[in-house]
Motif scaffolding. Structure first.
Motif, PDB file in Angstrom:
ATOM      1  N   LEU A   1      95.260  27.812  40.405  1.00 25.46           N
ATOM      2  CA  LEU A   1      95.804  29.123  40.054  1.00 25.46           C
ATOM      3  C   LEU A   1      94.681  30.048  39.594  1.00 25.46           C
ATOM      4  O   LEU A   1      93.768  29.623  38.893  1.00 25.46           O
ATOM      5  CB  LEU A   1      96.864  28.984  38.951  1.00 25.46           C
ATOM      6  N   HIS A   2      94.791  31.289  39.989  1.00 23.70           N
ATOM      7  CA  HIS A   2      93.782  32.278  39.614  1.00 23.70           C
ATOM      8  C   HIS A   2      94.046  32.761  38.185  1.00 23.70           C
ATOM      9  O   HIS A   2      95.187  33.005  37.804  1.00 23.70           O
ATOM     10  CB  HIS A   2      93.858  33.448  40.598  1.00 23.70           C
ATOM     11  N   PHE A   3      92.996  32.880  37.388  1.00 20.94           N
ATOM     12  CA  PHE A   3      93.160  33.416  36.032  1.00 20.94           C
ATOM     13  C   PHE A   3      92.257  34.630  35.880  1.00 20.94           C
ATOM     14  O   PHE A   3      91.047  34.541  36.050  1.00 20.94           O
ATOM     15  CB  PHE A   3      92.815  32.344  34.981  1.00 20.94           C
ATOM     16  N   ALA A   4      92.849  35.767  35.541  1.00 24.88           N
ATOM     17  CA  ALA A   4      92.096  37.025  35.505  1.00 24.88           C
ATOM     18  C   ALA A   4      91.375  37.246  34.181  1.00 24.88           C
ATOM     19  O   ALA A   4      90.656  38.227  34.029  1.00 24.88           O
ATOM     20  CB  ALA A   4      93.044  38.188  35.772  1.00 24.88           C
ATOM     21  N   GLY A   5      91.593  36.344  33.211  1.00 28.69           N
ATOM     22  CA  GLY A   5      91.005  36.561  31.893  1.00 28.69           C
ATOM     23  C   GLY A   5      91.982  37.292  30.991  1.00 28.69           C
ATOM     24  O   GLY A   5      93.080  37.635  31.410  1.00 28.69           O
ATOM     25  N   PRO A   6      91.582  37.532  29.738  1.00 26.65           N
ATOM     26  CA  PRO A   6      92.527  38.113  28.780  1.00 26.65           C
ATOM     27  C   PRO A   6      92.930  39.547  29.097  1.00 26.65           C
ATOM     28  O   PRO A   6      93.978  40.012  28.642  1.00 26.65           O
ATOM     29  CB  PRO A   6      91.778  38.037  27.452  1.00 26.65           C
ATOM     30  N   GLN A   7      92.143  40.244  29.874  1.00 25.17           N
ATOM     31  CA  GLN A   7      92.431  41.654  30.138  1.00 25.17           C
ATOM     32  C   GLN A   7      92.249  41.913  31.622  1.00 25.17           C
ATOM     33  O   GLN A   7      91.250  41.518  32.205  1.00 25.17           O
ATOM     34  CB  GLN A   7      91.420  42.496  29.335  1.00 25.17           C
ATOM     35  N   THR A   8      93.217  42.574  32.236  1.00 24.55           N
ATOM     36  CA  THR A   8      93.024  42.979  33.630  1.00 24.55           C
ATOM     37  C   THR A   8      93.639  44.365  33.791  1.00 24.55           C
ATOM     38  O   THR A   8      94.013  44.997  32.802  1.00 24.55           O
ATOM     39  CB  THR A   8      93.633  41.937  34.606  1.00 24.55           C
ATOM     40  N   SER A   9      93.701  44.861  35.037  1.00 22.23           N
ATOM     41  CA  SER A   9      94.318  46.172  35.215  1.00 22.23           C
ATOM     42  C   SER A   9      95.618  46.011  35.999  1.00 22.23           C
ATOM     43  O   SER A   9      95.782  45.082  36.792  1.00 22.23           O
ATOM     44  CB  SER A   9      93.358  47.144  35.897  1.00 22.23           C
ATOM     45  N   CYS A  10      96.536  46.933  35.733  1.00 21.00           N
ATOM     46  CA  CYS A  10      97.887  46.876  36.294  1.00 21.00           C
ATOM     47  C   CYS A  10      97.852  46.928  37.819  1.00 21.00           C
ATOM     48  O   CYS A  10      97.103  47.707  38.407  1.00 21.00           O
ATOM     49  CB  CYS A  10      98.691  48.051  35.747  1.00 21.00           C
ATOM     50  N   LYS A  11      98.690  46.104  38.451  1.00 23.63           N
ATOM     51  CA  LYS A  11      98.737  46.069  39.911  1.00 23.63           C
ATOM     52  C   LYS A  11      99.404  47.311  40.491  1.00 23.63           C
ATOM     53  O   LYS A  11      99.365  47.517  41.699  1.00 23.63           O
ATOM     54  CB  LYS A  11      99.481  44.820  40.375  1.00 23.63           C
ATOM     55  N   ILE A  12     100.045  48.115  39.649  1.00 22.72           N
ATOM     56  CA  ILE A  12     100.667  49.333  40.160  1.00 22.72           C
ATOM     57  C   ILE A  12      99.908  50.581  39.714  1.00 22.72           C
ATOM     58  O   ILE A  12      99.490  51.384  40.547  1.00 22.72           O
ATOM     59  CB  ILE A  12     102.156  49.412  39.736  1.00 22.72           C
ATOM     60  N   CYS A  13      99.718  50.763  38.398  1.00 26.10           N
ATOM     61  CA  CYS A  13      99.154  52.034  37.916  1.00 26.10           C
ATOM     62  C   CYS A  13      97.702  51.918  37.479  1.00 26.10           C
ATOM     63  O   CYS A  13      97.112  52.913  37.075  1.00 26.10           O
ATOM     64  CB  CYS A  13     100.021  52.607  36.793  1.00 26.10           C
ATOM     65  N   LYS A  14      97.139  50.707  37.558  1.00 29.37           N
ATOM     66  CA  LYS A  14      95.742  50.440  37.180  1.00 29.37           C
ATOM     67  C   LYS A  14      95.493  50.576  35.673  1.00 29.37           C
ATOM     68  O   LYS A  14      94.357  50.559  35.219  1.00 29.37           O
ATOM     69  CB  LYS A  14      94.742  51.354  37.927  1.00 29.37           C
ATOM     70  N   GLY A  15      96.556  50.725  34.902  1.00 31.29           N
ATOM     71  CA  GLY A  15      96.428  50.825  33.447  1.00 31.29           C
ATOM     72  C   GLY A  15      95.951  49.509  32.842  1.00 31.29           C
ATOM     73  O   GLY A  15      95.969  48.464  33.511  1.00 31.29           O
TER      74      GLY A  15
END
Ligand SMILES: [Zn+2]
Length: 248
Positions: free
Chosen positions: A5-19
């Motif tokens: 499974l892929h883990f993006a880390g504690p912080q990533t950006s929203c898949k819709i609004c990039k927030g």
């Protein structure tokens, strides 16, 4: 063995609004929708992390971002899938066909595509009722329907399953005529408290990996030139121009 499974880390950006989207919570891979009916699978020991967007409140996992259609088929939509979604085969297609028939009978001679229609049961039931209905599923390797050719595209229980909400919405919308309507279902979640991972709809074993707020749906479809209307928390429609048969 589960594919890694892929883990993006504690912080990533929203898949819709990039927030900004910090971690929201974690569930075992085998958490499923029927736990609310006391159906529990043994824990698998594979943690699936979800993030939540601080802006549009989308809750999503990046765990499956590297999975192919074959991986999803092997580990989620396999022979055991029916045990976590028993209505999938017969009961739900009947309910959906009845609902769609009531919707589409407001117009005349409308052409319908059931996008993500699995085995095609809902479309078959609609054809029995005299509706020109076709089924097409992006997970199956069937011939592509004609683009810009349908008055109604239905898309039931698809959006919560996609790891790529923008790509999936764009893909479904391309089959609509300019005055076509996308009628879709996905349970929206509003005002989710922190770490609310007991919420039944967050369920990796069911493939529920993207959970929308109404705000997230609005940003998603507005970015594709559409207006969204909510019939309730679960059933929605999106359109570029409202067709005459729905305007009255
Ligand atoms: Zn967002």
């Amino acid at each position: 063995m589960l594919k890694r499974l892929h883990f993006a880390g504690p912080q990533t950006s929203c898949k819709i609004c990039k927030g900004p989207a910090p971690l929201y919570g974690v569930a075992d891979f085998n958490k499923n929708c029927l736990e609310r009916e006391k159906v529990f699978l043994p824990l698998l020991g594979e943690p699936v992390y979800y993030h939540q967007c601080e802006s549009c409140r989308l809750i999503f996992s990046t765990a499956f971002d590297d999975w192919s259609a074959a991986d999803f088929k092997a580990h989620i939509y396999n022979d055991d899938y029916v045990t976590v979604d028993p209505e999938y085969v017969e009961i739900r297609p009947r309910k959906l066909a009845g609902m769609v028939f009531n919707f589409i009978k407001r117009g005349t001679n409308l052409k319908l595509l059931d996008y993500g229609g699995g085995e095609g049961k809902t479309a078959a039931l609609l054809r029995e009722k005299g509706i020109a209905a076709t089924s097409w599923d992006p997970m199956a390797a069937a011939a592509l329907p004609r683009e810009s050719a349908f008055d109604v595209v239905t898309c039931f229980e698809v959006f919560e399953h996609t790891p790529q909400p923008v790509v999936t919405a764009e893909d479904a919308l391309r089959f609509l005529k300019p005055q076509g309507v996308l009628l879709f279902s996905t349970l929206t979640a509003e005002g989710m408290p922190p770490r609310h991972m007991d919420f039944w709809y967050i369920a990796p074993r069911n493939g529920h990996i993207t959970i929308y707020s109404k705000a997230a749906l609005k940003v998603l479809f507005e970015s594709l030139g559409c207006t969204v209307h909510h019939f309730n928390d679960n059933v929605h429609m999106a359109y570029r121009q409202l067709p005459a048969w729905l305007a009255t």
